[in-house]
Design a protein around this motif. Structure first.
Motif, PDB file in Angstrom:
ATOM      1  N   LEU A 186      31.979  35.265  46.287  1.00  0.00           N
ATOM      2  CA  LEU A 186      31.664  33.857  46.549  1.00  0.00           C
ATOM      3  C   LEU A 186      32.115  32.969  45.390  1.00  0.00           C
ATOM      4  CD1 LEU A 186      30.391  31.765  48.415  1.00  0.00           C
ATOM      5  CD2 LEU A 186      28.204  32.189  47.289  1.00  0.00           C
ATOM      6  N   LEU A 187      31.914  33.450  44.158  1.00  0.00           N
ATOM      7  CA  LEU A 187      32.362  32.680  43.002  1.00  0.00           C
ATOM      8  C   LEU A 187      33.890  32.597  42.975  1.00  0.00           C
ATOM      9  CD1 LEU A 187      29.998  33.883  40.118  1.00  0.00           C
ATOM     10  CD2 LEU A 187      29.784  31.902  41.633  1.00  0.00           C
ATOM     11  N   GLY A 188      34.535  33.656  43.468  1.00  0.00           N
ATOM     12  CA  GLY A 188      35.989  33.646  43.551  1.00  0.00           C
ATOM     13  C   GLY A 188      36.489  32.574  44.505  1.00  0.00           C
ATOM     14  N   ALA A 240      42.846  33.625  36.447  1.00  0.00           N
ATOM     15  CA  ALA A 240      41.529  32.983  36.359  1.00  0.00           C
ATOM     16  C   ALA A 240      40.454  33.855  37.015  1.00  0.00           C
ATOM     17  CB  ALA A 240      41.571  31.612  37.016  1.00  0.00           C
ATOM     18  N   SER A 241      40.798  34.521  38.112  1.00  0.00           N
ATOM     19  CA  SER A 241      39.854  35.406  38.798  1.00  0.00           C
ATOM     20  C   SER A 241      39.468  36.587  37.919  1.00  0.00           C
ATOM     21  CB  SER A 241      40.465  35.914  40.105  1.00  0.00           C
ATOM     22  OG  SER A 241      40.687  34.858  41.007  1.00  0.00           O
ATOM     23  N   TYR A 242      40.445  37.117  37.205  1.00  0.00           N
ATOM     24  CA  TYR A 242      40.172  38.228  36.286  1.00  0.00           C
ATOM     25  C   TYR A 242      39.198  37.780  35.195  1.00  0.00           C
ATOM     26  CZ  TYR A 242      40.937  41.921  32.848  1.00  0.00           C
ATOM     27  OH  TYR A 242      40.746  42.943  31.951  1.00  0.00           O
ATOM     28  N   VAL A 243      39.467  36.611  34.622  1.00  0.00           N
ATOM     29  CA  VAL A 243      38.600  36.085  33.563  1.00  0.00           C
ATOM     30  C   VAL A 243      37.189  35.839  34.100  1.00  0.00           C
ATOM     31  CG1 VAL A 243      38.181  34.114  32.041  1.00  0.00           C
ATOM     32  CG2 VAL A 243      40.489  35.056  32.272  1.00  0.00           C
ATOM     33  N   LEU A 244      37.098  35.242  35.303  1.00  0.00           N
ATOM     34  CA  LEU A 244      35.793  34.948  35.895  1.00  0.00           C
ATOM     35  C   LEU A 244      34.993  36.221  36.140  1.00  0.00           C
ATOM     36  CD1 LEU A 244      33.761  33.009  37.239  1.00  0.00           C
ATOM     37  CD2 LEU A 244      35.061  33.270  39.361  1.00  0.00           C
ATOM     38  N   ALA A 245      35.638  37.225  36.721  1.00  0.00           N
ATOM     39  CA  ALA A 245      34.936  38.473  37.041  1.00  0.00           C
ATOM     40  C   ALA A 245      34.443  39.170  35.776  1.00  0.00           C
ATOM     41  CB  ALA A 245      35.861  39.399  37.835  1.00  0.00           C
ATOM     42  N   LYS A 246      35.300  39.252  34.764  1.00  0.00           N
ATOM     43  CA  LYS A 246      34.916  39.940  33.531  1.00  0.00           C
ATOM     44  C   LYS A 246      33.818  39.170  32.792  1.00  0.00           C
ATOM     45  CE  LYS A 246      37.679  43.206  34.395  1.00  0.00           C
ATOM     46  NZ  LYS A 246      37.110  44.473  34.928  1.00  0.00           N
ATOM     47  N   MET A 247      33.876  37.838  32.863  1.00  0.00           N
ATOM     48  CA  MET A 247      32.832  37.039  32.218  1.00  0.00           C
ATOM     49  C   MET A 247      31.497  37.210  32.949  1.00  0.00           C
ATOM     50  SD  MET A 247      33.048  33.078  31.074  1.00  0.00           S
ATOM     51  CE  MET A 247      34.429  33.561  30.048  1.00  0.00           C
ATOM     52  N   GLU A 248      31.545  37.250  34.266  1.00  0.00           N
ATOM     53  CA  GLU A 248      30.323  37.448  35.039  1.00  0.00           C
ATOM     54  C   GLU A 248      29.695  38.801  34.715  1.00  0.00           C
ATOM     55  OE1 GLU A 248      28.750  37.794  39.676  1.00  0.00           O
ATOM     56  OE2 GLU A 248      30.879  37.457  39.270  1.00  0.00           O
ATOM     57  N   ILE A 249      30.534  39.847  34.658  1.00  0.00           N
ATOM     58  CA  ILE A 249      30.036  41.184  34.321  1.00  0.00           C
ATOM     59  C   ILE A 249      29.425  41.187  32.917  1.00  0.00           C
ATOM     60  CG2 ILE A 249      30.751  43.564  33.852  1.00  0.00           C
ATOM     61  CD1 ILE A 249      32.917  43.172  36.022  1.00  0.00           C
ATOM     62  N   PHE A 250      30.103  40.534  31.972  1.00  0.00           N
ATOM     63  CA  PHE A 250      29.623  40.454  30.586  1.00  0.00           C
ATOM     64  C   PHE A 250      28.251  39.783  30.528  1.00  0.00           C
ATOM     65  CE2 PHE A 250      29.178  37.955  26.691  1.00  0.00           C
ATOM     66  CZ  PHE A 250      29.386  38.913  25.713  1.00  0.00           C
ATOM     67  N   LEU A 251      28.108  38.666  31.252  1.00  0.00           N
ATOM     68  CA  LEU A 251      26.848  37.919  31.213  1.00  0.00           C
ATOM     69  C   LEU A 251      25.715  38.681  31.889  1.00  0.00           C
ATOM     70  CD1 LEU A 251      28.218  34.350  32.007  1.00  0.00           C
ATOM     71  CD2 LEU A 251      27.350  35.171  29.800  1.00  0.00           C
ATOM     72  N   ARG A 252      26.017  39.349  33.010  1.00  0.00           N
ATOM     73  CA  ARG A 252      24.963  40.081  33.744  1.00  0.00           C
ATOM     74  C   ARG A 252      24.383  41.225  32.909  1.00  0.00           C
ATOM     75  NH1 ARG A 252      24.000  38.391  38.608  1.00  0.00           N
ATOM     76  NH2 ARG A 252      25.587  37.281  39.845  1.00  0.00           N
ATOM     77  N   LYS A 253      25.190  41.774  32.034  1.00  0.00           N
ATOM     78  CA  LYS A 253      24.710  42.877  31.199  1.00  0.00           C
ATOM     79  C   LYS A 253      23.799  42.387  30.072  1.00  0.00           C
ATOM     80  CE  LYS A 253      28.609  46.053  31.887  1.00  0.00           C
ATOM     81  NZ  LYS A 253      29.774  46.725  31.237  1.00  0.00           N
ATOM     82  N   ARG A 254      23.893  41.105  29.733  1.00  0.00           N
ATOM     83  CA  ARG A 254      23.206  40.607  28.552  1.00  0.00           C
ATOM     84  C   ARG A 254      22.091  39.602  28.836  1.00  0.00           C
ATOM     85  NH1 ARG A 254      27.965  42.453  27.622  1.00  0.00           N
ATOM     86  NH2 ARG A 254      28.491  43.399  25.604  1.00  0.00           N
ATOM     87  N   ILE A 255      22.079  39.040  30.029  1.00  0.00           N
ATOM     88  CA  ILE A 255      21.048  38.058  30.376  1.00  0.00           C
ATOM     89  C   ILE A 255      19.971  38.728  31.227  1.00  0.00           C
ATOM     90  CG2 ILE A 255      20.599  35.929  31.676  1.00  0.00           C
ATOM     91  CD1 ILE A 255      23.369  34.974  30.901  1.00  0.00           C
ATOM     92  N   PRO A 256      18.715  38.544  30.899  1.00  0.00           N
ATOM     93  CA  PRO A 256      17.622  39.158  31.676  1.00  0.00           C
ATOM     94  C   PRO A 256      17.697  38.765  33.158  1.00  0.00           C
ATOM     95  CG  PRO A 256      16.791  38.249  29.635  1.00  0.00           C
ATOM     96  CD  PRO A 256      18.214  37.790  29.748  1.00  0.00           C
ATOM     97  N   VAL A 264      24.071  32.843  35.011  1.00  0.00           N
ATOM     98  CA  VAL A 264      25.322  33.612  35.070  1.00  0.00           C
ATOM     99  C   VAL A 264      26.443  32.838  35.762  1.00  0.00           C
ATOM    100  CG1 VAL A 264      26.453  35.667  35.976  1.00  0.00           C
ATOM    101  CG2 VAL A 264      24.205  35.859  34.915  1.00  0.00           C
ATOM    102  N   ALA A 265      26.210  32.432  37.019  1.00  0.00           N
ATOM    103  CA  ALA A 265      27.258  31.742  37.773  1.00  0.00           C
ATOM    104  C   ALA A 265      27.658  30.408  37.140  1.00  0.00           C
ATOM    105  CB  ALA A 265      26.822  31.539  39.219  1.00  0.00           C
ATOM    106  N   PRO A 266      26.688  29.551  36.737  1.00  0.00           N
ATOM    107  CA  PRO A 266      27.086  28.281  36.118  1.00  0.00           C
ATOM    108  C   PRO A 266      27.914  28.461  34.845  1.00  0.00           C
ATOM    109  CG  PRO A 266      24.792  28.186  36.807  1.00  0.00           C
ATOM    110  CD  PRO A 266      25.219  29.606  36.960  1.00  0.00           C
ATOM    111  N   ILE A 267      27.481  29.378  33.969  1.00  0.00           N
ATOM    112  CA  ILE A 267      28.220  29.579  32.720  1.00  0.00           C
ATOM    113  C   ILE A 267      29.610  30.152  33.000  1.00  0.00           C
ATOM    114  CG2 ILE A 267      28.292  30.891  30.562  1.00  0.00           C
ATOM    115  CD1 ILE A 267      25.220  30.758  30.514  1.00  0.00           C
ATOM    116  N   ALA A 268      29.658  31.176  33.877  1.00  0.00           N
ATOM    117  CA  ALA A 268      30.939  31.829  34.176  1.00  0.00           C
ATOM    118  C   ALA A 268      31.932  30.848  34.794  1.00  0.00           C
ATOM    119  CB  ALA A 268      30.716  33.019  35.106  1.00  0.00           C
ATOM    120  N   LEU A 269      31.460  30.057  35.767  1.00  0.00           N
ATOM    121  CA  LEU A 269      32.358  29.091  36.418  1.00  0.00           C
ATOM    122  C   LEU A 269      32.762  27.963  35.475  1.00  0.00           C
ATOM    123  CD1 LEU A 269      31.094  28.554  40.079  1.00  0.00           C
ATOM    124  CD2 LEU A 269      33.386  29.229  39.357  1.00  0.00           C
ATOM    125  N   LEU A 270      31.817  27.495  34.670  1.00  0.00           N
ATOM    126  CA  LEU A 270      32.102  26.393  33.744  1.00  0.00           C
ATOM    127  C   LEU A 270      33.165  26.810  32.720  1.00  0.00           C
ATOM    128  CD1 LEU A 270      31.177  23.473  33.109  1.00  0.00           C
ATOM    129  CD2 LEU A 270      29.620  24.465  31.412  1.00  0.00           C
TER     130      LEU A 270
END
Length: 471
Positions: A186-188, A240-256, A264-270
């Motif tokens: 969906l973010l893609g 851009a899709s590669y960057v978005l996906a990897k950033m989303e994965i990075f954030l999901r591992k570190r944010i409660p 996650v979605a707002p930061i990754a998309l922004l």
């Protein structure tokens, strides 16, 4: 279903112990085998169910045929007890056997194949629009809608529906690419649509705006960023899709978990959005234009050589799986220059493979199994699905495959010299003319004639020559 025939297939691929995972597509069984060296190809292809087999992209694929393959697969699952694997699972299992280049090609294929139905549908609808709006088809110097004006708006609606897939192509690619790279599809979609937002300057008007010096821009703390969209572009949304996906994965591992929905979605998309307009977009847009200009330059400078090489080598590229990379080039050409001169050669290559298979039906009259396989696979190839003809007949006997390549290469030279182009990708085979610009129909029909006659005649002659030598 003949249980014994299915058991023969299992034994021929090395037994159930050699099968790491298995699935099927429209025409083929797809195996991830532990050791492909254990495959008994001769025994496998002697099965009445099997029309051919080959190894590609780390998978061992057995051509069964449309409609029958799902029954064979169900019986195989029942016999072996292996769980039904998804296509993604089989690809992941097969990826263990790939080198870096093969993995890159597989990644492109995994991104573009899911969106292909939308692209092909758009091509067919554009074909209908071509018939309605093309001049000199039904009336000299006029289009059908010029004579029957009541059909004009009907054609306009068809054109709108057909163009949608290309206007919002980054949205389709964003959905598929982010999904492939492990992010939220969906973010893609949002990312892809963001790159073609109406507030941005349409990419197709960029050249004119640049000449007039009227390119809109953002002033970001002293940094000037052009407000340009990426309609019809492939590379910007891929990266851009590669960057978005990897950033989303990075954030999901570190944010409660409790905060992920709001962060996650707002930061990754922004972050990805800013990077897309500041860095990714401009750089990849320039690279995409270089690729387009390079391909167009080669075919402009030496069209005969370009047609010979691409028209002749497309079928061998299918064997390696590298043909998937050219889908991205086709889409880039369509977005940049309004059409592709590569895809018409693909359509003729499919026809040539079918013609060579048909020739075997007449050359091997005493081989009933080969006759039946040649006829059905030839029809399939003429309708755009070449695997049964290519792997079941032509590659098995080699000389039909060579004859098809020769016919395809000659046809490729002819249509390239005359600049034949398609506004979209359609069904490769006899219906392909619908997706060709109408002004090129005449020469494309000549190319189709070459792709039909030359492989058929060459295959038939070579078959008879071989029989005389053997006698």
């Amino acid at each position: 279903m003949d249980r014994q025939a299915v058991e023969q297939i299992i034994e021929a691929v090395g037994g159930k112990e050699n099968i790491a995972a298995a699935t099927h597509c429209v025409t083929r069984l797809r195996f991830a085998l532990k050791d492909e060296g254990k495959v008994d190809k001769e025994k496998l292809e002697n099965s009445d169910l099997v029309k051919g087999s080959f190894s590609a992209n780390g998978q061992y694929q057995v051509v069964i045929g449309q409609g029958l393959v799902d029954k064979v697969y169900a019986e195989m699952v029942a016999i072996t007890g292996i769980g039904e694997a998804s296509k993604e699972e089989i690809k992941d299992a097969a990826a263990q056997n790939l080198n870096p280049l093969q993995r890159a090609i597989k990644t492109l294929a995994d991104i573009f194949i899911p969106i292909l139905p939308a692209i092909v549908t758009a091509g067919l609808l554009m074909g209908i629009n071509n018939i309605l709006t093309g001049k000199d088809i039904f009336f000299e110097g006029k289009a059908l809608i010029d004579v029957y004006t009541g059909w004009a708006d009907f054609a306009s609606i068809i054109n709108l529906i057909a163009n949608t897939a290309f206007v919002f192509l980054p949205g389709l690619i964003g959905w598929s690419a982010v999904n492939k790279f492990g992010g939220s599809p969906l973010l893609g979609i949002v990312l892809g649509l963001m790159l073609v937002h109406p507030d941005l300057l349409n990419a197709w008007g960029y050249g004119a705006a640049q000449q007039e010096g009227e390119i809109p821009a953002w002033n970001l703390f002293g940094l000037t960023i052009e407000k340009v969209g990426y309609q019809g572009q492939v590379l910007p949304v891929l990266l851009a899709s590669y960057v978005l996906a990897k950033m989303e994965i990075f954030l999901r591992k570190r944010i409660p978990d409790a905060f992920q929905l709001l962060t996650v979605a707002p930061i990754a998309l922004l972050v990805t959005g800013f990077l897309s307009f500041i860095v990714i977009g401009p750089i990849t847009f320039a690279i995409g234009n270089l690729i387009t200009n390079g391909v167009v330059g080669i075919f402009d400078a030496v069209p005969a050589i370009g047609g010979l090489i691409y028209g002749g080598l497309y079928a061998p590229l299918v064997i390696t799986g590298m043909h998937h990379t050219f889908l991205a080039v086709d889409l880039q050409l369509i977005g940049s220059i309004g059409g592709t001169f590569l895809w018409p050669m693909v359509a003729l290559s499919n026809i040539a493979q079918g013609s060579a298979a048909f020739a075997m039906m007449f050359a091997e009259k005493n081989n009933e199994k080969l006759k039946g396989l040649s006829m059905t696979s030839g029809i399939s190839a003429w309708l755009g699905i070449t695997e049964p003809a290519m792997f079941g007949v032509n590659l098995r006997y080699r000389y039909p495959f060579i004859a098809a390549i020769i016919g395809s290469a000659i046809a490729g030279i002819v249509i390239t010299l005359r600049g034949v182009m398609a506004p979209s990708i359609g069904v490769g085979g006899l219906p392909a003319f619908l997706s060709i610009f109408t002004e090129f129909w005449g020469v494309f029909f000549i190319g189709m004639g070459i792709a039909i006659v030359v492989p058929f005649v060459l295959t038939f002659i070579m078959a008879k020559t071989r029989k005389k030598k053997e006698a």
